[in-house]
Write an enzyme that holds these catalytic residues in place. Structure first.
Site, mmCIF file in Angstrom:
data_model
loop_
_atom_site.group_PDB
_atom_site.id
_atom_site.type_symbol
_atom_site.label_atom_id
_atom_site.label_comp_id
_atom_site.label_asym_id
_atom_site.label_seq_id
_atom_site.Cartn_x
_atom_site.Cartn_y
_atom_site.Cartn_z
ATOM 1 N N SER A 143 0.868 -1.182 0.000
ATOM 2 C CA SER A 143 0.000 0.000 0.000
ATOM 3 C C SER A 143 0.902 1.229 0.000
ATOM 4 C CB SER A 143 -0.857 -0.001 1.271
ATOM 5 O OG SER A 143 -1.442 1.268 1.487
ATOM 6 N N TYR A 156 -1.286 -1.370 10.434
ATOM 7 C CA TYR A 156 -1.412 -1.568 8.981
ATOM 8 C C TYR A 156 -0.108 -1.162 8.280
ATOM 9 C CZ TYR A 156 -3.722 -1.281 4.371
ATOM 10 O OH TYR A 156 -4.091 -1.444 3.044
ATOM 11 N N ALA A 158 2.910 -1.086 9.535
ATOM 12 C CA ALA A 158 3.945 -2.086 9.830
ATOM 13 C C ALA A 158 3.761 -3.312 8.938
ATOM 14 C CB ALA A 158 3.889 -2.486 11.300
ATOM 15 N N SER A 159 2.507 -3.738 8.771
ATOM 16 C CA SER A 159 2.262 -4.928 7.947
ATOM 17 C C SER A 159 2.609 -4.665 6.485
ATOM 18 C CB SER A 159 0.804 -5.396 8.080
ATOM 19 O OG SER A 159 -0.088 -4.516 7.421
#
Ligand code: NAD
Length: 248
Positions: A143, A156, A158-159
């Protein structure tokens, strides 16, 4: 016109709606065989119906990507049904937003579990068959938030940064074995994942994008299709931002 994914067996996780569904349908139109993985039978059934309508052999598996056993069983099912696995689109993902001061450990863990551990599970479940074939493509959903961070999205971000780490690592490990690994970093795309974002914030987002609009799921699906196809045969370890120029 030649179909760009003719006879390629493709798994799309989170394929029942949003970007995943648009990707499954695009792949179906480009000649692929589809394995749709998602959480609910009803969502999968509808996706499968539409893929078949587009002319593709298609099957669905109810899979929670956080469940290692379930992922392995589904991967075996795809091999039994289609005989090989050419493409994995690691698309399933969630948000649970809160500012750092307010984010609970549960919110943190849940997003990391789906968006990061889930991607690891799915890649591990398909990598051995791909190595045996000497061919494969793994595409990961990052993203713009995985490139620049975002207010309220510690977990989010970090992911999605993590997914880029996977992509670069796997492209080094698996490139010599004929497997290409790339990530797509969409900007803001009109799907249910944006349901919790206030309208005012969405309007501000639109103004930050030089194209002055949000993206459509089909515009992301087109990029997955290119990366999955042999047209992208020299694209490996890349992170392709698809954001209408949001960061320029
Ligand atoms: P969406 O919410 O419309 O669809 C997500 C799909 O994933 C759903 O069908 C859902 O059931 C499935 N899913 C969720 N948890 C799952 C699990 N544990 N196991 C299996 N399936 C699961 O979201 P979307 O907007 O289509 O997003 C798809 C991907 O693109 C996500 O990884 C998201 O982070 C990423 N992305 C979206 C945007 C955007 O603006 N829409 C921007 C950047 C990145």
């Amino acid at each position: 016109m030649t179909q760009r994914l003719k006879d390629k067996v493709c798994i799309v996780t989170g394929g029942a709606q949003g970007i995943g569904l648009a990707t499954a349908l695009k792949f179906a139109r480009e000649g692929a065989s589809l394995a749709v993985w998602d959480l609910t039978q009803a969502g999968i059934d509808e996706a499968i119906r539409r893929c078949r309508e587009a002319g593709a052999p298609a099957e669905g598996w109810v899979v929670d990507v956080t469940n290692r056993e379930g992922v392995d069983t589904a991967a075996r099912g795809v091999l039994e049904r289609f005989g090989r696995i050419d493409v994995l689109v690691n698309n399933a993902g969630i948000t649970q937003d809160a500012r750092l001061q307010k984010m609970s450990a549960e919110q943190f863990d849940r997003v990391i579990d789906v968006n990061l551990r889930g991607v690891f599970h799915c890649a591990q479940a398909v990598v051995n068959p791909m190595v045996e074939q000497g061919f494969g493509v793994i595409l990961n959903a990052s993203s713009v938030v995985g490139l620049y961070g975002n207010f309220g999205q510690t977990n989010y971000a970090a992911s999605k940064f993590g997914v880029i780490g996977f992509t670069k690592t796997w492209s080094r490990e698996l490139g010599p074995k004929g497997i290409r690994v790339n990530a797509v970093a969409p900007g803001f795309v009109m799907t249910h994942i944006l349901d919790t974002i206030p309208e005012k914030v969405l309007q501000e987002m639109k103004h930050r994008v030089p194209l002055h609009r949000l993206g459509t799921p089909e515009e992301i699906a087109n990029v997955y299709c290119f990366l999955a196809s042999d047209e992208a045969s020299y694209v490996n370890g890349a992170v392709l931002e698809v954001s209408g120029g949001m960061s320029v």
